[in-house]
Design a protein around this motif. Structure first.
Motif, PDB file in Angstrom:
ATOM      1  N   ARG A   1      33.846  47.503  81.912  1.00 30.21           N
ATOM      2  CA  ARG A   1      33.489  46.257  81.225  1.00 30.21           C
ATOM      3  C   ARG A   1      34.154  45.072  81.907  1.00 30.21           C
ATOM      4  O   ARG A   1      33.604  43.980  81.976  1.00 30.21           O
ATOM      5  N   ARG A   2      35.379  45.273  82.432  1.00 28.78           N
ATOM      6  CA  ARG A   2      36.137  44.166  82.997  1.00 28.78           C
ATOM      7  C   ARG A   2      35.562  43.685  84.321  1.00 28.78           C
ATOM      8  O   ARG A   2      35.351  42.501  84.531  1.00 28.78           O
ATOM      9  N   THR A   3      35.265  44.652  85.226  1.00 27.23           N
ATOM     10  CA  THR A   3      34.826  44.241  86.566  1.00 27.23           C
ATOM     11  C   THR A   3      33.310  44.291  86.716  1.00 27.23           C
ATOM     12  O   THR A   3      32.770  43.726  87.661  1.00 27.23           O
ATOM     13  N   GLY A   4      32.650  45.023  85.819  1.00 35.19           N
ATOM     14  CA  GLY A   4      31.206  45.182  85.945  1.00 35.19           C
ATOM     15  C   GLY A   4      30.832  46.229  86.991  1.00 35.19           C
ATOM     16  O   GLY A   4      29.667  46.563  87.154  1.00 35.19           O
ATOM     17  N   GLU A   5      31.823  46.751  87.695  1.00 41.04           N
ATOM     18  CA  GLU A   5      31.527  47.748  88.725  1.00 41.04           C
ATOM     19  C   GLU A   5      31.159  49.078  88.090  1.00 41.04           C
ATOM     20  O   GLU A   5      31.668  49.429  87.028  1.00 41.04           O
ATOM     21  N   SER A   6      30.275  49.817  88.778  1.00 45.29           N
ATOM     22  CA  SER A   6      29.885  51.105  88.213  1.00 45.29           C
ATOM     23  C   SER A   6      29.745  52.141  89.317  1.00 45.29           C
ATOM     24  O   SER A   6      29.601  51.808  90.493  1.00 45.29           O
ATOM     25  N   GLU A   7      29.817  53.389  88.908  1.00 42.76           N
ATOM     26  CA  GLU A   7      29.569  54.467  89.872  1.00 42.76           C
ATOM     27  C   GLU A   7      28.822  55.585  89.182  1.00 42.76           C
ATOM     28  O   GLU A   7      28.832  55.720  87.967  1.00 42.76           O
ATOM     29  N   ARG A   8      28.140  56.389  90.020  1.00 48.64           N
ATOM     30  CA  ARG A   8      27.372  57.496  89.464  1.00 48.64           C
ATOM     31  C   ARG A   8      28.136  58.795  89.702  1.00 48.64           C
ATOM     32  O   ARG A   8      28.568  59.089  90.801  1.00 48.64           O
ATOM     33  N   LEU A   9      28.263  59.541  88.602  1.00 46.83           N
ATOM     34  CA  LEU A   9      29.090  60.750  88.624  1.00 46.83           C
ATOM     35  C   LEU A   9      28.411  61.827  87.795  1.00 46.83           C
ATOM     36  O   LEU A   9      27.600  61.507  86.924  1.00 46.83           O
ATOM     37  N   SER A  10      28.803  63.072  88.017  1.00 47.77           N
ATOM     38  CA  SER A  10      28.317  64.128  87.123  1.00 47.77           C
ATOM     39  C   SER A  10      28.961  63.925  85.758  1.00 47.77           C
ATOM     40  O   SER A  10      29.966  63.213  85.636  1.00 47.77           O
ATOM     41  N   VAL A  11      28.399  64.550  84.734  1.00 44.09           N
ATOM     42  CA  VAL A  11      28.963  64.440  83.386  1.00 44.09           C
ATOM     43  C   VAL A  11      30.435  64.861  83.409  1.00 44.09           C
ATOM     44  O   VAL A  11      31.307  64.153  82.883  1.00 44.09           O
ATOM     45  N   ASP A  12      30.731  65.990  84.043  1.00 38.43           N
ATOM     46  CA  ASP A  12      32.116  66.482  84.061  1.00 38.43           C
ATOM     47  C   ASP A  12      33.049  65.506  84.772  1.00 38.43           C
ATOM     48  O   ASP A  12      34.156  65.244  84.316  1.00 38.43           O
ATOM     49  N   ALA A  13      32.579  64.965  85.892  1.00 40.01           N
ATOM     50  CA  ALA A  13      33.438  64.034  86.651  1.00 40.01           C
ATOM     51  C   ALA A  13      33.666  62.746  85.857  1.00 40.01           C
ATOM     52  O   ALA A  13      34.762  62.171  85.893  1.00 40.01           O
TER      53      ALA A  13
END
Ligand code: 5CA
Length: 444
Positions: free
Chosen positions: A421-433
């Motif tokens: 929420r703070r930086t707006g940055e996102s990444e794609r990960l598996s559910v477990d990760a």
């Protein structure tokens, strides 16, 4: 928690009565509702943050060796007549008469009541030092309650009281409070600067207020900007070590920092010009040493080692617990809503299911929710039928620091999106990760 079963009455419109951002967002995020002027109900989301703040205060107070207790909100006027404050306190005190025509009052602070408890049970210097505190509702009939819970009439306060044999011991209690307050505010993601202040109706000469800098603050403050570089961080504090506590106090109070009540233009002008700052601040706490102001008139004495009866040295120490919510929001928000620091967030993460009713996204969202709970975390799962845009807007408004978005397109590739929420940055990960990452952030 499933959003469909929660009570989160978010408002789309900006309420006209709210003049500052924290008040606007607290109303819009369904955290509080005004009951009458300066008096608020704490709706579930607001209540959750209030509890988080309270928990941090309890932990830090007990770490400093202070003992929790609870006193009533309604107090007999007679005690306040003994100290002389029943008449002195003025219009801010809410005075009530009971059915037997006895004068009672709603506590604005509790020096008298704690002194009465002390004198009934403590009579030897061997039982000192003693510091007890409570977190309890207070009432001050403020002439102009405003800015929501920031200046309420009913408000939640931590108030602590120390009893010591000598002034030197009482100053150690003062120093302990200063250090523990600095730690407390830092854990809430706040920088609160101790500033020399005026003691007002509490009394005494030694007092510091803690101020969070904010344009909307009610206090005018003057300081040497070098003070803003200071941090307690994760240094080890031994609260029994007088010299160490004194050294921290000196480190944090040797630079010029004062509220307008004690401001000294000549001293201020001695600071190199590039470091001179005048600004506004929110007072989130205040500590006082007032010696025998209450113990003397109320007869709170102990026998010292030579058998003499001596009045104990006291101080009191307050934190504006409910006001802190406003201060945190003033310090941490953007145009879309609140940004909670991890230490006080109402939920650790939000889960947004982009296609509610789809077998795949439903199953993955539920798996995420269960795995986070398994790790001791508290997620908010938006399982409503709202459109994605509305779901994102709500999550942004209520300000959870981490959002996990579950959509059919990502899921086809075995991933979900984790966004800050703070930086707006996102990444794609598996559910477990994603679960591992969130657990790691919270040390869970
Ligand atoms: N007896 C002392 C210390 S326990 C005392 O009452 N101190 S105080 O007056 O400074 O209050 C402690 C804190 O309560 C303040 O620093 C402020 O953060 C908070 N506070 C005071 N008045 C209000 C109010 N009307 N609304 C919200 N918070 C308030």
């Amino acid at each position: 928690m499933r959003l469909s079963r929660y009570f989160l009455p978010v408002l789309k419109e900006t309420p006209a009565e709210a003049q500052i951002v924290s008040h606007r967002y607290m109303l819009r995020a369904g955290m509080i509702k005004q009951a009458s002027a300066g008096i608020y109900s704490w709706l579930p989301l607001g209540f959750k943050v209030l509890r988080k703040i309270e928990d941090i205060i309890h932990e830090e107070q007990q770490r400093a060796g202070h003992i929790p207790m609870l006193m009533p909100t309604l107090q007999s006027a007679d005690l306040w007549r003994e100290s002389g404050r029943y008449d002195d306190y003025g219009e801010e005190m809410l005075r009530i008469r009971d059915r037997h025509d006895r004068d009672i009052l709603y506590t604005p602070t509790a020096e008298e009541l704690i002194t009465d408890i002390f004198r009934a049970h403590v009579s030897s210097y061997r039982d000192l030092p003693l510091t007890m505190y409570q977190i309890q509702w207070k009432f001050r009939d403020e002439i102009r309650p405003r800015f929501g819970i920031m200046r309420g009439r009913e408000f939640y306060m931590k108030d602590g009281y120390n009893f010591d044999l000598t002034k030197a011991d009482a100053m150690h209690a003062y120093n302990r409070h200063l250090v523990s307050y600095l730690r407390t505010y830092e854990r809430m993601g706040l920088q609160a600067i101790p500033m020399r202040a005026d003691s007002g109706p509490i009394g005494g000469d030694d007092t510091h207020e803690f101020l969070v800098l904010a344009e909307t603050g009610e206090s005018e403050v003057f300081f040497d900007n070098a003070i803003t570089e200071l941090k307690i961080g994760d240094r080890e504090i031994d609260y029994g070590d007088k010299a160490q506590c004194q050294a921290v106090l000196e480190e944090f109070t040797s630079r010029y920092a004062r509220t307008d009540e004690t401001h000294d233009e000549a001293l201020f002008n001695e600071i190199p010009e590039e470091r001179r700052r005048s600004a506004r601040g929110i007072e989130v706490g205040q500590i006082f040493y007032f010696g025998t102001k209450y113990s003397e008139p109320m007869g709170a004495t102990v026998q010292d080692a030579d058998g003499n009866d001596v009045a104990v040295h006291m101080g009191s120490h307050g934190i504006g617990v409910s006001r802190l919510l406003g201060a945190i929001i003033e310090a941490s928000h953007d145009g879309k809503g609140i940004i909670w620091p991890e230490g006080v967030t109402p939920f650790h993460a939000g889960i947004v299911n982009l296609r509610q009713g789809d077998a795949g996204t439903d199953a993955a969202s539920e798996r995420l929710e269960a795995a986070l709970i398994e790790r001791g975390l508290d997620p908010l799962y938006d399982d409503t039928e709202e459109r994605p845009g509305a779901k994102f807007a709500t999550m942004d408004l209520i300000g959870l620091p981490w959002r996990i978005t579950v959509g059919p397109r990502d899921l086809a590739q075995g991933v979900v999106e984790l966004a800050s929420r703070r930086t707006g940055e996102s990444e794609r990960l598996s559910v477990d990760a994603a679960v591992d990452r969130v657990a790691q952030i919270y040390g869970a």
